[in-house]
Design a protein around this motif. Structure first.
Motif, PDB file in Angstrom:
ATOM      1  N   ARG A  16      37.334  29.056  37.626  1.00  0.00           N
ATOM      2  CA  ARG A  16      37.571  30.227  36.789  1.00  0.00           C
ATOM      3  C   ARG A  16      39.015  30.249  36.293  1.00  0.00           C
ATOM      4  O   ARG A  16      39.289  30.629  35.142  1.00  0.00           O
ATOM      5  CB  ARG A  16      37.265  31.492  37.580  1.00  0.00           C
ATOM      6  N   LYS A  27      47.117  37.032  38.263  1.00  0.00           N
ATOM      7  CA  LYS A  27      46.392  38.240  37.823  1.00  0.00           C
ATOM      8  C   LYS A  27      46.787  39.453  38.647  1.00  0.00           C
ATOM      9  O   LYS A  27      45.950  40.233  39.116  1.00  0.00           O
ATOM     10  CB  LYS A  27      44.889  38.010  37.912  1.00  0.00           C
ATOM     11  N   PRO A  60      33.098  40.164  45.863  1.00  0.00           N
ATOM     12  CA  PRO A  60      32.334  40.719  44.742  1.00  0.00           C
ATOM     13  C   PRO A  60      33.012  40.439  43.402  1.00  0.00           C
ATOM     14  O   PRO A  60      32.354  40.125  42.427  1.00  0.00           O
ATOM     15  CB  PRO A  60      32.315  42.213  45.026  1.00  0.00           C
ATOM     16  N   THR A  61      34.328  40.531  43.368  1.00  0.00           N
ATOM     17  CA  THR A  61      35.028  40.261  42.115  1.00  0.00           C
ATOM     18  C   THR A  61      35.980  39.101  42.323  1.00  0.00           C
ATOM     19  O   THR A  61      36.333  38.748  43.442  1.00  0.00           O
ATOM     20  CB  THR A  61      35.831  41.489  41.654  1.00  0.00           C
ATOM     21  N   PHE A  62      36.396  38.572  41.187  1.00  0.00           N
ATOM     22  CA  PHE A  62      37.328  37.453  41.226  1.00  0.00           C
ATOM     23  C   PHE A  62      38.652  37.865  41.865  1.00  0.00           C
ATOM     24  O   PHE A  62      39.275  37.107  42.599  1.00  0.00           O
ATOM     25  CB  PHE A  62      37.540  36.967  39.800  1.00  0.00           C
ATOM     26  N   ILE A  63      39.034  39.103  41.602  1.00  0.00           N
ATOM     27  CA  ILE A  63      40.293  39.604  42.156  1.00  0.00           C
ATOM     28  C   ILE A  63      40.236  39.611  43.678  1.00  0.00           C
ATOM     29  O   ILE A  63      41.203  39.279  44.358  1.00  0.00           O
ATOM     30  CB  ILE A  63      40.584  41.022  41.616  1.00  0.00           C
ATOM     31  N   TRP A 103      32.060  34.011  38.836  1.00  0.00           N
ATOM     32  CA  TRP A 103      32.326  35.401  38.465  1.00  0.00           C
ATOM     33  C   TRP A 103      32.435  35.456  36.939  1.00  0.00           C
ATOM     34  O   TRP A 103      33.257  34.715  36.363  1.00  0.00           O
ATOM     35  CB  TRP A 103      33.636  35.885  39.063  1.00  0.00           C
ATOM     36  N   GLN A 104      31.658  36.298  36.335  1.00  0.00           N
ATOM     37  CA  GLN A 104      31.704  36.343  34.877  1.00  0.00           C
ATOM     38  C   GLN A 104      32.940  37.088  34.393  1.00  0.00           C
ATOM     39  O   GLN A 104      33.530  36.747  33.384  1.00  0.00           O
ATOM     40  CB  GLN A 104      30.442  37.004  34.301  1.00  0.00           C
ATOM     41  N   THR A 105      33.316  38.117  35.117  1.00  0.00           N
ATOM     42  CA  THR A 105      34.524  38.856  34.744  1.00  0.00           C
ATOM     43  C   THR A 105      35.460  38.888  35.935  1.00  0.00           C
ATOM     44  O   THR A 105      35.099  38.496  37.034  1.00  0.00           O
ATOM     45  CB  THR A 105      34.183  40.298  34.330  1.00  0.00           C
ATOM     46  N   ASP A 106      36.653  39.397  35.650  1.00  0.00           N
ATOM     47  CA  ASP A 106      37.641  39.418  36.715  1.00  0.00           C
ATOM     48  C   ASP A 106      37.336  40.488  37.754  1.00  0.00           C
ATOM     49  O   ASP A 106      37.516  40.280  38.939  1.00  0.00           O
ATOM     50  CB  ASP A 106      39.034  39.677  36.129  1.00  0.00           C
ATOM     51  N   LYS A 118      30.008  34.559  46.527  1.00  0.00           N
ATOM     52  CA  LYS A 118      29.863  35.705  45.636  1.00  0.00           C
ATOM     53  C   LYS A 118      29.668  36.990  46.427  1.00  0.00           C
ATOM     54  O   LYS A 118      30.113  38.065  46.011  1.00  0.00           O
ATOM     55  CB  LYS A 118      28.679  35.479  44.715  1.00  0.00           C
TER      56      LYS A 118
END
Lengths: 810, 569
Positions: free
Chosen positions: B239, B195, B125-128, A336-339, B121
């Motif tokens: 990450r 986070k 979709p997002t790291f969160i 993931w490039q961003t959070d 992925k």
């Protein structure tokens, strides 16, 4: 092995001149370890001769047969050589024996004495001494001794030989020929138990057993003989042997697990003969072959194969293999490039994330789950029993685990169901159907409608003020006169009573023939009449209570009316029969009697007091009858039966009749003779109904616990359904002046409610339950039957199955 | 022209769902492969709004999948990989049967490997999102890291789990984001805030592995989950490490300096052991410090000043928590579970060591005079040092949950420990039972009461219970009695007499009773639509009340028993 031995024996028999046998224990000492015990017990004369012992042990069990056979082969060849040489030419010097010759001098003497068993031990001693001498001469080699007896002549000859030989390279005997002094062979020794001798020596003479003393002798020997502890018995010859100091030392060393040879240096410096260093001279005498300098074609072929395989990728180098392995392992990078910015890609349609597994743990559960919870969370006996009870239905349990208390962290064991629980979570994740469910997060109090406080809606009846007692059975029906001074009640005991409201005094009791099902006071002020339905009869009675003028006028009016002859159709005539009472009855107040063809359950006045309606539920299409007093005639308004008629009501102002069948309420226009409306109650069975004095609202009580408020202007469905009661509702009533209504039911409760009807048509009625009154006694599952409001005051009457009538005032 | 009659279930609810059997037929896979596919892709059955329609008129219960989910699976590349795996294993089986070792070797080498990166992925979709879903992942990985090698589980899976979980713990230590800990009978609960997401996981107690009944637990299925979770956790770790400027995989800065004299036989093993020890800080990529903590702005114009104050207080307490054990030196006795305690202490800045022989990575010895606390879990120790406290491990847990160092007195070696309370309480609910100890945490004045073991407290509790009783159970009967009394009074008043007037005081109990009666009548006016809901809610409320009452009663009984014991002794 056996063969070898036989051959050996043969050879030795052939060469009879050589009677001397020598053996060294040297060769076999290292293998003597496990025969230690044997050696100690079996040792006779030559304890140092471990070789002989080994052979013995071999006889018993061929454990090391292979090694032994090799050795023996070797020995045989040696022996044969030596024997040959001796045989051919004794003087030429058999090196083998010559070395031993020195000892043999002494040994000769000893061997000659052997026959005398008594002196044996001394000889052994001598022998030992001689040995010691020899040891000094010969390189620390220990000597074995003579095996057999031999003639002195030969002995001498040998002596000469040995002298001539001097220091020979064979100055000790390396042969390990078996020590055979007894010629009986390998036979069980117990065969000689009964003889005095113990086999035969080489000369064929008997070997006499040593004198065997009894236990006392043994004991004496033990006490006296200093060498007793080192005396052992030779199993072959049956002679006692005293072990030498050296023997004992060897035995000790063997026992201690050391190498028996004292002189052997275990830690001698290592001489590296074959080193990798290139030496000046070759170790071997001959040069390397030419072949060894040429590359091998065979190997070259193999190498080329490997190279080809490497080239083609069939085999991998270690590095390559490691790389490949690493490739199979997951490689991590910045995925993931961003959070929080999602990349566009195909995803699951309308994803419903799984609920988190630990969010919905209530506080109770977690405190109980602690390894050291507060004491109240632990199960007591009752809870434990409950837990065990639900063994087959674990979902019924309060908790999914038994709370435990441990004094310290180190005592906490692993949780037995942990893996199972994780597995179940996994199952849930992929197998449990998911759906989004709205969760309501409200207080239950918020669901309760906000209503004005009863205090603001006063006055309404709150307290029990008068009780009217006198009926002996349940009071089904009550009614008051127009002014609210008198109360009329009809009961199952067949009486109608008239009470003074304020005092509770019974003014009059009228006896009827049957159960009184319905009474009602005439709403007309000018008439003093009450209507009573009892059995099949409906009776009009002038109670003679109250204003005398009114009473007498009522009588006269009725008498005038009776003169009018009415014409009724056949259908009506078959339904009802009008009759004038006899004199006796007349005196008691009865003015008119109507006899119906079926039981009458209810009667009701029209608002003017001229008409009244009576209901006969069993009357089919003649179940409702409207009668007119002034004309003394009746009519049947309904031609068709619409079901079981429960009760009927006149509209207070309009010419309308409300007919309640089992499920519905029908409103008929009596003038137009049409059905105006059909009210749907959506209940199983209507019990009673009441109409609002304004005529726009209707209250219906049902046996299925409901009270329905119909707003006739709104719709045919109830405006509000009140489930205030726990059981069947049997009485409902409106107040004529105050915005109040009440309902009584079998659960003994009378509930007073506020029912405000506004003049504004747009505003719906306001209904607020105000007060629950529970004073009646329960009798035969019945509670309250009749409910009636005082016409002027905010008071309410209720009649119950317990035979009492109660007045509640504000 | 008559339009063609529309077929039933060709639109709407009936067309939305597909049964599992139909899905299998459509995907041309076996049930086992489908299961694996579903687990890896995160496809799950859906609960339809109308089951009968969704099942095309079929009654009974079927496993229904959304048709779009199945179409989504149809396009998945790993479906081909799964088929390859199937054929591959068939080939190997055949070669094995023929004892053709060359072929076995060849097929083994070319055995297809599932790449799950794109699925991670796609599912997150997002790291969160990934962090939000980390609970199950961590719990399962921590469990698998304790597993021995087993049938049906790939050989290196548990090792990889172990590696990744220790890496994750290193991140938590470096970031100092642990918030709550709890020792339950199941294991250690940890809660971290990463986070803005709360991540909770359980680490089982020692020796958690037990062979399971095959009918009860299917390790193969769990292993499929772990297969995915490993990949996910790896990426998350990557990450997370980079967000802290840490080197991934973890490295130590001073490793070569301290151990230069030692000829390392296997450097990898050495490093992995150090990593497992959790006792060294790991190397950073660069020296720039990432300052994450931003002070809460004063000028943010929120409506609620109280909320703001609360948030500030929270931030302060977290700041306090981060440096909770700073400057303290701990020594662990050998009976103390090393890993969880080292993890927690290091998280909040403590220095830890243990017996050198116990595990690699000990930094100082027991006889170090600068040790401030020694964690012991046994009743007594032979030679004590006077310069340090000997405390039980629970002191650490309670201190962390309280966000301040608890007084050590109650936790000394050999003391009977105070109860260990869970920090995971639902603050929203009002009618939950709070044990006395928990109330004391919120209200320090209560603490004294506990210490003194006042009888007042007990009495008040008793009163509470009595009140509860009044409220719940005896109401109706009481009302009856009182009304009867009223009647009697009425009777007596009937006699004509004049008595001096009395000022009638309003009885609060009576008033409350009336109010309750009123409420009960009003309750009947709840709309039909809500009646059931209301009833169930009230039922639950009543049950909770009963539960609380029961707990209070049990507590009282326990206290009484304890007091009696004290008196006897």
């Amino acid at each position: 092995m056996g063969n070898n031995r036989k051959r050996k024996i043969d050879i030795s028999k052939q060469n009879k001149e050589i009677e001397v046998k020598e053996e060294t224990s040297e060769a076999e000492e290292d293998s003597a370890d496990d025969q230690l015990l044997n050696t100690i017990t079996n040792e006779e004369e030559d304890c140092s001769d471990s070789e002989g012992e080994i052979e013995d042990s071999e006889d018993e069990g061929d454990q090391h047969s292979e090694e032994e056979s090799e050795e023996s082969d070797f020995n045989i060849s040696e022996d044969s050589e030596s024997n040959d040489s001796e045989g051919s030419d004794g003087s030429s010097g058999t090196e083998e024996n010559s070395g031993d010759s020195t000892e043999e001098e002494e040994e000769d003497s000893s061997s000659s004495e052997i026959e005398e068993a008594t002196e044996e031990k001394e000889t052994v001693e001598n022998k030992q001494n001689s040995k010691k001498d020899v040891k000094k001469k010969v390189f620390r080699e220990r000597k074995t001794e003579v095996k057999t007896l031999k003639s002195s002549t030969i002995n001498e000859k040998l002596k000469e030989k040995s002298e001539s030989a001097g220091n020979n390279e064979y100055d000790y005997d390396s042969s390990d020929e078996e020590d055979i002094r007894n010629t009986i062979g390998n036979v069980p020794k117990n065969w000689y138990n009964e003889y005095k001798h113990f086999g035969y020596d080489w000369d064929g003479k008997k070997i006499i057993k040593p004198e065997a003393g009894d236990h006392i002798d043994e004991f004496l020997k033990k006490m006296e003989d200093p060498d007793f502890w080192r005396t052992v018995k030779d199993p072959q010859t049956g002679q006692n042997v005293i072990l030498s100091d050296e023997d004992i030392q060897i035995i000790k060393r063997i026992k201690a697990g050391k190498i028996p040879d004292v002189s052997f240096d275990e830690y001698a410096p290592w001489i590296e003969w074959f080193t990798r260093d290139v030496m000046q001279t070759p170790l071997r005498k001959f040069p390397e072959h030419k072949r060894s300098f040429l590359p091998s074609k065979d190997e070259a072929k193999k190498v080329s194969k490997f190279v080809h395989a490497l080239k083609m990728g069939w085999i991998k180098t270690r590095e390559e293999a490691a790389l490949l392995r690493a490739k199979k392992e997951p490689q991590f990078y910045m995925l993931w490039q961003t959070d929080d910015q999602a990349e566009e890609m195909r995803r699951i349609h309308k994803h419903i994330p799984a609920p988190k597994s630990f969010t919905n743990i209530s506080a109770f559960t977690t405190h109980a789950e602690s390894y050291n919870p507060p004491s109240e969370y632990l199960f007591d006996d009752r809870e434990m029993k409950q837990w065990d009870k639900h063994k087959d239905a674990p979902w019924k349990r309060k908790l999914h685990f038994v709370p435990q208390k441990y004094d310290s962290l180190r005592q906490v064991p692993s949780y037995k169901r942990y893996i199972k629980e994780r597995f179940l979570r996994c199952l849930d994740l992929y197998l449990c159907p998911r759906a989004i469910k709205m969760k309501i997060n409200i207080d239950p109090e918020d669901l309760v409608p906000k209503l004005p406080s009863p205090k603001d809606l006063q006055p309404f009846p709150t307290t029990l003020s008068v009780e009217y007692k006198g009926h002996t059975d349940m009071v089904r029906t009550i009614s008051t006169d127009k002014m609210g001074q008198y109360l009329l009640s009809g009961s199952d005991d067949g009486t109608v009573k008239i009470w003074e409201v304020n005092t509770g005094r019974c003014l009059k009791t009228i006896k009827m023939d049957d159960i009184v099902r319905s009474v009602e006071w005439c709403p007309n002020n000018a008439l003093s009449l009450v209507l009573i339905a009892s059995g099949k009869k409906v009776v009009l009675i002038n109670p003679h209570i109250g204003d005398y003028l009114v009473c007498s006028k009522t009588d006269s009016v009725l008498q005038e009316a009776s003169k009018i002859a009415s014409v009724m159709s056949e259908r009506v005539k078959s339904t009802v029969e009008w009759s004038q009472p006899e004199d006796a009855l007349y005196k008691s107040g009865v003015r008119l009697m109507l006899t119906h063809f079926k039981d009458v359950t209810q009667v009701t006045w029209h608002g003017k007091g001229d008409y009244f309606a009576s209901v006969m539920p069993d009357g089919q299409n003649r179940s409702v009858l409207i009668s007119q007093i002034s004309r003394q005639s009746s009519q049947l308004p309904l031609t068709k039966s619409k079901g079981l008629v429960q009760c009927v009501l006149f509209h207070p102002t309009k010419p309308c009749l409300f007919v309640a069948t089992q499920r519905n309420v029908r409103i008929y226009d009596l003038v137009k003779q049409t059905l105006v409306k059909k009210l749907m109650t959506n209940s199983k069975w209507i019990s009673t109904m009441a109409i609002h004095p304004a005529g726009d609202n209707l209250l219906v009580g049902t046996y299925d616990r409901k009270v329905l408020w119909f707003d006739l202007d709104l719709s045919t469905k109830p405006y509000q359904v009140l489930r205030l009661h726990g059981t069947a509702v049997r009485g409902v009533a409106y107040h004529k002046r105050y915005p109040l209504f009440a309902s009584g039911s079998d659960d003994r409760s009378l509930i007073i409610s506020h029912g405000m009807v506004y003049n504004d048509l747009l505003k719906n009625p306001l209904i607020v339950p105000l007060k629950r009154l529970e004073d009646h006694q329960q009798t035969n599952d019945f509670g309250i039957f009749g409910v009636h409001f005082h016409p002027l005051q905010p008071w309410v009457f209720s009649s119950g199955a317990d035979g009492t009538i109660k007045l509640y005032s504000n | 022209m008559v339009s063609k009659k529309k077929k039933k279930f060709s639109s709407g609810e009936g067309a939305k769902y597909i049964s599992r059997r139909a899905a299998l037929r459509k995907l041309q896979v076996s049930l086992r492969e489908f299961r694996r596919l579903c687990i890896l892709k995160g496809i799950y059955p859906r609960e339809p709004r109308n089951r009968k329609k969704a099942q095309k008129g079929d009654t009974g219960i079927k496993t229904l999948y959304h048709i779009k989910d199945i179409q989504f699976l149809l396009h998945e590349p790993i479906i081909w990989k799964l088929r390859d795996i199937k054929t591959g294993s068939k080939k190997i089986a055949k070669a094995r049967a023929l004892k053709d070792y060359e072929k076995i070797h060849k097929f083994n080498n070319s055995y297809p490997v599932l790449k799950l990166d794109h699925i991670v992925k796609e599912r997150y979709p997002t790291f969160i999102d990934a962090l939000r879903d980390l609970d199950d992942c961590l719990t399962l990985c921590f469990l698998f890291s304790t597993f021995p090698s087993m049938k049906h589980i790939p050989r290196d899976q548990s090792q990889l789990c172990r590696r990744l979980t220790t890496e994750f713990m290193h991140y938590i230590i470096e970031a100092g984001v642990l918030r709550k800990v709890f020792v339950s009978i199941k294991g250690y609960y940890y809660q971290a805030e990463i986070k803005g997401q709360t991540v909770t996981w359980i680490v089982p107690h020692h020796f958690s592995f037990e062979p399971q009944n095959r009918a009860e637990v299917d390790f193969k299925l769990m292993s499929i989950f772990v297969e995915f979770y490993i990949v996910m956790l790896g990426f998350v770790n990557f990450r997370l490490y980079h967000s802290l400027n840490l080197h991934y995989p973890p490295k130590f800065p001073s490793l070569s300096a301290t151990n230069i004299e030692k000829q390392l036989v296997d450097e990898d093993v050495f490093v992995s052991e150090r990593v497992a020890a959790l006792n060294y800080s790991i190397a950073k990529n660069s020296n720039d410090i990432v300052e994450e903590d931003v002070a809460i702005d004063d000028f943010c114009n929120e409506d609620d000043p109280e909320k703001l104050a609360e948030a500030k207080k929270e931030a302060e307490s977290i700041e306090n928590l981060k440096t909770l054990f700073k400057g303290l030196k701990f020594f662990l006795n050998r009976e103390v579970p090393r890993e969880p305690i080292v993890f927690m202490l290091r998280c909040f800045g403590g220095e830890v060591s243990w017996d050198k022989l116990l595990f690699v990575g000990a930094t100082f010895d027991e006889n170090d005079e600068s040790i401030t606390h020694q964690i012991v879990d046994r009743p007594s120790v032979d030679n004590k040092y006077t310069s340090r406290y000997y405390v039980q491990p629970q002191w650490i847990f309670d201190s962390i949950n309280n966000r301040e160092l608890m007084p050590v007195k109650k936790y000394f070696m050999g003391e009977i420990l105070p109860p260990h309370l869970s920090p995971f309480t639902n603050k929203g609910l009002t009618d939950i039972y709070m044990p006395l100890e928990e109330r004391a945490l919120h209200d320090p004045t209560l603490l004294e009461e506990i210490h003194k073991k006042d009888k007042e407290a007990e009495d008040s509790e008793k009163n509470d219970i009595a009140e509860n009783n009044d409220d719940d159970h005896i109401d109706e009967s009481e009302s009856d009695i009182e009304s009867a009394e009223e009647l009697q009074e009425n009777d007596t008043k009937k006699k004509l007499s004049v008595a001096p007037g009395k000022v009638t005081k309003e009885d609060p109990q009576q008033k409350g009773k009336e109010a309750r009666q009123e409420y009960r009548l009003r309750e009947k006016m709840v709309k039909n639509k809500h009646k059931r809901l209301y009833k169930s809610m009230m039922q639950n409320k009543l049950e909770r009340k009963k539960e609380i009452w029961l707990l209070r009663k049990k507590r009282r009984l326990h206290e009484e028993a304890k007091n009696e014991k004290n008196q006897k002794s």
